[in-house]
Design an enzyme around this catalytic site. Structure first.
Site, PDB file in Angstrom:
ATOM      1  N   ARG A  23      22.918  25.820  67.315  1.00  0.00           N
ATOM      2  CA  ARG A  23      24.165  26.127  66.598  1.00  0.00           C
ATOM      3  C   ARG A  23      24.080  25.763  65.123  1.00  0.00           C
ATOM      4  O   ARG A  23      25.087  25.378  64.512  1.00  0.00           O
ATOM      5  CB  ARG A  23      25.355  25.389  67.223  1.00  0.00           C
ATOM      6  N   ARG A  27      30.396  26.230  62.493  1.00  0.00           N
ATOM      7  CA  ARG A  27      31.622  25.857  61.783  1.00  0.00           C
ATOM      8  C   ARG A  27      31.528  24.569  60.989  1.00  0.00           C
ATOM      9  O   ARG A  27      32.392  24.293  60.158  1.00  0.00           O
ATOM     10  CB  ARG A  27      32.782  25.770  62.782  1.00  0.00           C
ATOM     11  N   ARG A  36      32.641  33.830  58.065  1.00  0.00           N
ATOM     12  CA  ARG A  36      33.372  34.176  59.278  1.00  0.00           C
ATOM     13  C   ARG A  36      34.771  34.689  58.927  1.00  0.00           C
ATOM     14  O   ARG A  36      35.255  35.643  59.522  1.00  0.00           O
ATOM     15  CB  ARG A  36      33.468  32.961  60.183  1.00  0.00           C
ATOM     16  N   ASP A  73      25.754  35.870  70.531  1.00  0.00           N
ATOM     17  CA  ASP A  73      26.291  35.004  71.576  1.00  0.00           C
ATOM     18  C   ASP A  73      25.759  35.452  72.930  1.00  0.00           C
ATOM     19  O   ASP A  73      25.477  36.643  73.121  1.00  0.00           O
ATOM     20  CB  ASP A  73      27.826  35.031  71.584  1.00  0.00           C
ATOM     21  N   TYR A 150      30.392  32.633  83.614  1.00  0.00           N
ATOM     22  CA  TYR A 150      31.479  33.145  82.757  1.00  0.00           C
ATOM     23  C   TYR A 150      32.028  34.465  83.294  1.00  0.00           C
ATOM     24  O   TYR A 150      33.230  34.723  83.241  1.00  0.00           O
ATOM     25  CB  TYR A 150      30.985  33.322  81.316  1.00  0.00           C
TER      26      TYR A 150
HETATM   27  O1  CP3 Z   1      22.600  28.441  67.824  1.00  0.00           O
HETATM   28  C1  CP3 Z   1      22.913  29.272  66.945  1.00  0.00           C
HETATM   29  O2  CP3 Z   1      23.196  28.948  65.767  1.00  0.00           O
HETATM   30  C2  CP3 Z   1      22.876  30.762  67.293  1.00  0.00           C
HETATM   31  C3  CP3 Z   1      24.069  31.372  67.754  1.00  0.00           C
HETATM   32  C4  CP3 Z   1      24.653  31.000  69.104  1.00  0.00           C
HETATM   33  C5  CP3 Z   1      26.048  30.986  69.338  1.00  0.00           C
HETATM   34  N1  CP3 Z   1      26.264  30.785  70.660  1.00  0.00           N
HETATM   35  C6  CP3 Z   1      27.072  31.192  68.305  1.00  0.00           C
HETATM   36  C7  CP3 Z   1      28.460  30.753  68.588  1.00  0.00           C
HETATM   37  C8  CP3 Z   1      24.022  30.720  70.328  1.00  0.00           C
HETATM   38  C9  CP3 Z   1      22.553  30.542  70.643  1.00  0.00           C
HETATM   39  C10 CP3 Z   1      25.060  30.603  71.302  1.00  0.00           C
HETATM   40  C11 CP3 Z   1      24.800  30.361  72.727  1.00  0.00           C
HETATM   41  C12 CP3 Z   1      25.935  30.173  73.651  1.00  0.00           C
HETATM   42  N2  CP3 Z   1      27.152  30.791  73.613  1.00  0.00           N
HETATM   43  C13 CP3 Z   1      25.877  29.366  74.808  1.00  0.00           C
HETATM   44  C14 CP3 Z   1      24.671  28.602  75.292  1.00  0.00           C
HETATM   45  C15 CP3 Z   1      24.416  27.354  74.522  1.00  0.00           C
HETATM   46  C16 CP3 Z   1      25.414  26.275  74.737  1.00  0.00           C
HETATM   47  O3  CP3 Z   1      26.116  25.947  73.742  1.00  0.00           O
HETATM   48  O4  CP3 Z   1      25.511  25.735  75.840  1.00  0.00           O
HETATM   49  C17 CP3 Z   1      27.135  29.455  75.451  1.00  0.00           C
HETATM   50  C18 CP3 Z   1      27.541  28.746  76.716  1.00  0.00           C
HETATM   51  C19 CP3 Z   1      27.930  30.372  74.692  1.00  0.00           C
HETATM   52  C20 CP3 Z   1      29.301  30.861  75.002  1.00  0.00           C
HETATM   53  C21 CP3 Z   1      30.265  30.454  73.956  1.00  0.00           C
HETATM   54  N3  CP3 Z   1      30.290  30.960  72.673  1.00  0.00           N
HETATM   55  C22 CP3 Z   1      31.308  29.517  74.075  1.00  0.00           C
HETATM   56  C23 CP3 Z   1      31.627  28.717  75.328  1.00  0.00           C
HETATM   57  C24 CP3 Z   1      31.955  29.474  72.835  1.00  0.00           C
HETATM   58  C25 CP3 Z   1      33.212  28.703  72.495  1.00  0.00           C
HETATM   59  C26 CP3 Z   1      32.939  27.262  72.251  1.00  0.00           C
HETATM   60  C27 CP3 Z   1      32.811  27.006  70.779  1.00  0.00           C
HETATM   61  O5  CP3 Z   1      31.855  26.334  70.379  1.00  0.00           O
HETATM   62  O6  CP3 Z   1      33.706  27.473  70.055  1.00  0.00           O
HETATM   63  C28 CP3 Z   1      31.261  30.346  71.951  1.00  0.00           C
HETATM   64  C29 CP3 Z   1      31.584  30.598  70.531  1.00  0.00           C
HETATM   65  C30 CP3 Z   1      30.467  30.494  69.548  1.00  0.00           C
HETATM   66  N4  CP3 Z   1      29.200  30.965  69.721  1.00  0.00           N
HETATM   67  C31 CP3 Z   1      30.573  29.966  68.226  1.00  0.00           C
HETATM   68  C32 CP3 Z   1      29.315  30.134  67.628  1.00  0.00           C
HETATM   69  C33 CP3 Z   1      28.927  29.776  66.205  1.00  0.00           C
HETATM   70  C34 CP3 Z   1      31.840  29.423  67.586  1.00  0.00           C
HETATM   71  C35 CP3 Z   1      32.710  30.596  67.293  1.00  0.00           C
HETATM   72  C36 CP3 Z   1      33.467  30.528  65.999  1.00  0.00           C
HETATM   73  O7  CP3 Z   1      32.887  30.670  64.890  1.00  0.00           O
HETATM   74  O8  CP3 Z   1      34.700  30.409  66.097  1.00  0.00           O
END
Ligand code: CP3
Length: 343
Positions: A23, A27, A36, A73, A150
């Site tokens: 990540r 944010r 964003r 994602d 999911y």
């Molecule tokens: O790592 C990186 O920088 C690359 C991008 C990336 C994102 N999600 C961007 C993201 C990667 C590799 C993921 C993987 C992901 N997404 C996983 C597996 C890794 C882990 O964290 O366990 C999972 C379970 C998801 C599903 C997901 N996406 C959830 C549950 C959420 C909400 C929780 C949160 O952190 O807000 C997301 C949103 C998400 N994916 C964000 C980002 C940068 C935040 C969204 C935003 O900008 O509002």
């Protein structure tokens, strides 16, 4: 000169471990929040190749990480298969649910996923042109079990209860969903590699809730099949598997999955993992991500402890899970300086 991440993935022990962060585009960075806001919502950012490439590059410019991870994602694949997907601010993802055979049958065929996923491949193409020559580009997908949790629940769940329930009451539908996701993931990752991804990572964030034979059938086996199929098409592209929360089941996974690297969460100590997992090949991890919030002497001490524990074998430095939005960008710099100072 071969890139440091690729050298570690080939089994080389380096004097300083290469470093990137899960990540890393997120944010906690003001420049991410600005882009964003420009994109609108999170999914619009994921499907806008120019802006998705921009946020992928931001942490590379700021910190010079050794790898960039494609900004996308794991839930884009279910969306490409026909699931409705949206994000509720402050809460997380929501999807239409799959509760029985009819839900599974309503999904689209795998050969149609690219209609939705083409912008992701375009992001990869932009990045492979624009990244510095020493930076490795990592593509990724969710593991079938984690994605299925999911799709079945329609949201994130603390214990993956709905997915466990379907597995135990309608095994045929559950297994068919896992098989579909396994095949779709091969196509998705293969296209990312065709577009320029140099490494791929399989995120199994909820592997830790699978026990006994279920862990073998639904965490190890899908990852093994995906890895084998990718190796057949792209023999030189390394695969990182991240079965988060595997605990003692991390032992033997390099061989069982056929992965070049096993990523470790912070539920195992680096000393234990060096003795029991790194013996099988390259490992990635596993500083607790809360140090990016709290910083200070604890961050420095624990960062050194991770580097020291893994210095006898191939290692890619990373956190044990994604960095959180409340983290401080200065603490990230302190971690990188500590790793690279080699002290
Ligand atoms: O790592 C990186 O920088 C690359 C991008 C990336 C994102 N999600 C961007 C993201 C990667 C590799 C993921 C993987 C992901 N997404 C996983 C597996 C890794 C882990 O964290 O366990 C999972 C379970 C998801 C599903 C997901 N996406 C959830 C549950 C959420 C909400 C929780 C949160 O952190 O807000 C997301 C949103 C998400 N994916 C964000 C980002 C940068 C935040 C969204 C935003 O900008 O509002």
């Amino acid at each position: 000169m071969t890139k440091t991440i690729l050298r570690a993935l080939a089994g080389e022990t380096l004097p300083t471990p290469p470093i990137w962060m899960m990540r890393q585009a997120g944010r906690y960075l003001p420049e991410y929040r600005a882009t964003r806001a420009q994109a609108g919502d999170f999914l619009s950012l994921c499907y806008n190749p120019e802006l998705a490439a921009e946020v992928t590059l931001q942490p590379i410019r700021r910190y010079g990480f050794d790898a960039a991870i494609l900004f996308a994602d794991i839930l884009l694949l279910p969306q490409a298969l026909g699931a409705d997907l949206w994000f509720v601010t402050g809460e997380g993802p929501r999807l239409s649910t799959i509760t029985d055979k009819s839900g599974l049958e309503a999904l689209k065929p795998i050969d149609e996923i690219d209609e939705v996923l083409n912008p992701v491949y375009e992001t990869v193409r932009i990045l492979s042109r624009e990244l510095p020559s020493e930076t490795t580009l990592i593509g990724f997908a969710g593991a079938p079990w984690t994605v299925a949790t999911y799709m079945i629940a329609g949201r994130g769940t603390p214990d993956q209860g709905p997915a466990h329930a379907l597995k135990n009451t309608d095994r045929a539908t559950f297994s068919a969903l896992i098989d579909l996701l396994t095949d779709a993931t091969v196509e998705y990752l293969s296209k990312q590699i065709d577009a320029g991804a140099e490494v791929v990572k399989i995120f199994d964030s909820w592997a830790g809730s699978l026990q006994g034979q279920d862990f073998i059938d639904f965490a190890v086996e899908p990852a093994r099949k995906i890895t084998a199929a990718l190796k057949q098409r792209h023999p030189n592209t390394p695969v990182i598997a991240f079965p988060r929360g595997a605990g003692e089941k991390y032992v033997g996974l390099h061989a069982a999955i056929g992965a070049d690297c096993i990523a470790l969460d912070d539920g195992v100590t680096p000393e234990w993992a060096a003795a029991n997992v790194q013996t099988g090949g390259c490992v990635q991890g596993n500083l607790k991500s809360s140090h990016m919030v709290t910083g200070g002497e604890d961050l420095i001490r624990e960062t050194r402890a991770v580097v020291d524990a893994f210095k006898g074998g191939p290692h890619i430095f990373n956190l044990g899970h994604g960095i959180t939005p409340d983290a401080s960008p200065d603490n990230v710099q302190l971690m990188i300086d500590t790793v690279r100072s080699g002290a």
